[in-house]
Design a protein around this motif. Structure first.
Motif, mmCIF file in Angstrom:
data_model
loop_
_atom_site.group_PDB
_atom_site.id
_atom_site.type_symbol
_atom_site.label_atom_id
_atom_site.label_comp_id
_atom_site.label_asym_id
_atom_site.label_seq_id
_atom_site.Cartn_x
_atom_site.Cartn_y
_atom_site.Cartn_z
ATOM 1 N N ASP A 189 0.831 -1.204 0.000
ATOM 2 C CA ASP A 189 0.000 0.000 0.000
ATOM 3 C C ASP A 189 0.865 1.253 0.000
ATOM 4 O OD1 ASP A 189 -2.273 -1.533 0.031
ATOM 5 O OD2 ASP A 189 -2.552 -1.425 2.206
ATOM 6 N N GLY A 190 2.049 1.165 0.605
ATOM 7 C CA GLY A 190 2.962 2.307 0.596
ATOM 8 C C GLY A 190 3.444 2.634 -0.804
ATOM 9 N N ASP A 191 3.752 1.598 -1.603
ATOM 10 C CA ASP A 191 4.137 1.825 -2.996
ATOM 11 C C ASP A 191 3.008 2.512 -3.763
ATOM 12 O OD1 ASP A 191 6.501 0.631 -2.421
ATOM 13 O OD2 ASP A 191 6.143 -1.197 -3.581
ATOM 14 N N ALA A 192 1.781 2.061 -3.537
ATOM 15 C CA ALA A 192 0.633 2.668 -4.212
ATOM 16 C C ALA A 192 0.502 4.134 -3.824
ATOM 17 C CB ALA A 192 -0.639 1.904 -3.862
ATOM 18 N N LEU A 193 0.708 4.444 -2.541
ATOM 19 C CA LEU A 193 0.612 5.828 -2.072
ATOM 20 C C LEU A 193 1.640 6.712 -2.746
ATOM 21 C CD1 LEU A 193 -0.553 7.934 -0.112
ATOM 22 C CD2 LEU A 193 1.116 7.144 1.573
ATOM 23 N N LEU A 194 2.890 6.263 -2.805
ATOM 24 C CA LEU A 194 3.952 7.068 -3.414
ATOM 25 C C LEU A 194 3.732 7.260 -4.914
ATOM 26 C CD1 LEU A 194 7.023 5.543 -1.568
ATOM 27 C CD2 LEU A 194 6.077 7.828 -1.232
ATOM 28 N N ALA A 195 3.434 6.167 -5.618
ATOM 29 C CA ALA A 195 3.261 6.245 -7.071
ATOM 30 C C ALA A 195 2.046 7.091 -7.431
ATOM 31 C CB ALA A 195 3.126 4.841 -7.655
ATOM 32 N N ASN A 196 0.961 6.910 -6.720
ATOM 33 C CA ASN A 196 -0.261 7.651 -7.041
ATOM 34 C C ASN A 196 -0.134 9.131 -6.690
ATOM 35 O OD1 ASN A 196 -1.233 5.187 -7.771
ATOM 36 N ND2 ASN A 196 -2.625 4.945 -6.044
ATOM 37 N N THR A 197 0.591 9.451 -5.619
ATOM 38 C CA THR A 197 0.798 10.854 -5.265
ATOM 39 C C THR A 197 1.627 11.555 -6.329
ATOM 40 O OG1 THR A 197 0.688 10.333 -2.900
ATOM 41 C CG2 THR A 197 1.715 12.415 -3.515
ATOM 42 N N ALA A 198 2.685 10.904 -6.785
ATOM 43 C CA ALA A 198 3.505 11.499 -7.840
ATOM 44 C C ALA A 198 2.704 11.701 -9.118
ATOM 45 C CB ALA A 198 4.722 10.604 -8.108
ATOM 46 N N ALA A 199 1.856 10.726 -9.467
ATOM 47 C CA ALA A 199 1.033 10.846 -10.679
ATOM 48 C C ALA A 199 0.012 11.965 -10.533
ATOM 49 C CB ALA A 199 0.337 9.521 -10.961
ATOM 50 N N ALA A 200 -0.589 12.090 -9.330
ATOM 51 C CA ALA A 200 -1.577 13.152 -9.109
ATOM 52 C C ALA A 200 -0.928 14.528 -9.236
ATOM 53 C CB ALA A 200 -2.225 12.980 -7.733
#
Length: 514
Positions: A480-491
């Motif tokens: 879930d941490g990977d998802a948080l980092l990747a999605n924040t950068a994309a947003a």
């Protein structure tokens, strides 16, 4: 930080994100996942990628995914549904906007001359299967319909309605708010014809196909009455055929209503036929106007009625027809806010939705999961799903060899698929199994062309192409941490693009105004 151990599965997202950010190759991982950043469930691939010179075909290099961060290659899932993957649906909505808009204004291989073709925007709704709670505003005074706060009329203000056969009142004097969960729910669940509605959803695509054929037949007959001759064209097989001088190209988006019945928003563009090139987009004959297209749509919507094949629960079948509300508006002729940009944005928005507005959102149902959603005595959605599962059960038909035998035990009874079999497959969609965005072949560009153009642009400065021999190993981020980092950068990347577009548009407008 170097002594930080990798957190377990039970660790929170923050701890997992901190662990990833503390790794030496964090920025390399972030760049590696950039193409799938923001995706809710990216596809993980493993295998070999080979770089090949695009001019000579010489192999320039080879790399295995074991040498990459996480030992896999991430690829965005590409799901169009906003409820499933907001980032991929955002890309899909942009492509859908271009597909719809190019059919109205031209561009991207579509000639700009199509902007002068007659176009109407039609909405086809389902018939009534029983009274439902609804919100109706007789007079809008708001500046923005998307934030409408106008006073609605009473739902079903009938003082002499009495009660239904099940003892429930046939009237509702409430003025429903736009977010009222009662909207779309039947006044009486037992009176509502859930079976008919899910069957209508199954046959809605066939109803549209017949309607478009009726529109084209109506226009062809009109051309004949007005003395406009047919056109000779050469088919791909070399044969010469005479065809009507007009044809209709469409772009269609399906939208699920709150009651669970699908309805269609359709752009219909009137084109002519070029005898020398039957694939060319040319204007219609001078004697056919947008008034004729408008009349043809209304005439076709009224006349198309058909019965479904027999079903064991209803031997006479169900009647399939459009509802009374068939709205037709003309594009670019002063019909209020009906402009090409607004229509394209409207259709692109609904192309990323499914059944979310009804309150139901699930994956495909199976015999092991359907009981969690279907209930013949439950609420409105539970009864619709139950109707799909019950009507879509395998039915037994006597084969022709045994039809004359009086005893069913003499000869085999064959279980054969029928037109209702799709009800179980699409029970999670309340019976509707069609695409949510479709178009005629000649209407506009394709999604494939837009994706290929985007890929070509990304590798415009690269003299090599990458050939991959990859296999699927899973989906989703590792933590879930990977998802948080990747999605924040994309947003953040999407927000920068949005602000940049707005600033560019402001500069262009300021220059025009000056």
């Amino acid at each position: 930080m170097s002594t930080l151990h990798r957190p377990g599965v039970a660790a929170g997202r923050t701890a997992q994100a901190l662990h990833r950010a503390a790794t030496p190759d964090y920025f390399g991982w972030l760049e590696h996942t950039r193409t799938a950043g923001g995706c809710a469930r990216p596809v993980r691939l493993t295998g070999t990628m080979t770089a090949v010179d695009r001019d000579t075909g010489r192999v320039l290099g080879e790399q295995h995914t074991d040498a990459l961060p996480d030992r896999v290659l991430y690829k965005a899932c590409g799901n169009r549904r906003a409820a499933q993957c907001p980032d991929c649906s955002w890309v899909y909505a942009g492509d859908a906007f271009q597909v719809v808009r190019c059919g109205l204004t031209g561009g991207k291989t579509v000639p700009a001359s199509v902007s002068r073709h007659p176009v109407v925007f039609a909405t086809f709704t389902a018939p009534s299967f029983g009274p439902v709670h609804h919100r109706h505003v007789p007079l809008h005074t708001c500046a923005d319909r998307r934030r409408c706060d106008c006073r609605p009329a009473p739902c079903h203000a009938r003082r002499d309605a009495g009660t239904c056969p099940h003892g429930r009142p046939g009237a509702c004097f409430a003025r429903h708010d736009g977010a009222d969960p009662q909207l779309g729910r039947p006044l009486c669940l037992d009176c509502y014809d859930h079976d008919h509605q899910v069957v209508w959803n199954v046959f809605a695509g066939e109803l549209w196909r017949r309607t478009k054929q009726a529109v084209e037949r109506h226009l062809a007959a009109l051309c004949h009455r007005r003395g406009i001759p047919s056109v000779e064209v050469v088919t791909d097989s070399g044969r010469v055929r005479r065809v009507p001088p007009v044809r209709v190209s469409h772009g269609k988006v399906a939208e699920m209503q709150r009651r669970g019945a699908v309805h269609f928003h359709v752009l219909l563009r009137l084109d002519g036929v070029d005898p020398g090139d039957r694939h060319a987009l040319v204007p219609p004959p001078v004697g056919i106007t947008v008034d004729d297209l408008d009349a043809a749509v209304h005439a076709a919507a009224r006349q198309i009625v058909f019965a479904t094949p027999p079903h064991p629960d209803r031997p006479q079948g169900w009647s399939i027809a459009w509802g009374e509300q068939v709205d037709v508006r003309r594009i670019g002729t002063g019909d209020g806010d009906v402009t090409d940009a607004r229509v394209a944005a409207y259709l692109a928005k609904y192309a990323t939705k499914a059944t979310e507005v009804t309150g139901h959102c699930s994956t495909r149902l199976t015999p092991g999961t359907v009981d969690a959603y279907a209930d013949p005595e439950g609420d409105h959605l539970a009864r619709l799903i139950d109707a799909c599962w019950r009507l879509g059960r395998p039915t037994r038909h006597r084969t022709s060899d045994t039809a004359a035998q009086p005893d069913d035990r003499q000869g085999d009874l064959d279980t054969t698929p029928d037109v209702y079999a799709g009800l179980r497959r699409w029970a999670h969609m309340l019976g509707y199994g069609g695409h949510f965005l479709t178009k005629a072949r000649r209407y506009s560009v394709t999604f494939g062309l837009l994706r290929d153009t985007r890929a070509t642009y990304r590798r415009a400065d690269d003299s090599s192409v990458t050939v991959g021999t990859l296999a699927f190993v899973g989906s989703g981020w590792l933590t879930d941490g990977d998802a948080l980092l990747a999605n924040t950068a994309a947003a953040q990347h999407r927000e920068r693009r949005r602000v940049g577009r707005e600033e560019l548009a402001h500069e262009l407008w300021s220059g025009v105004a000056a």
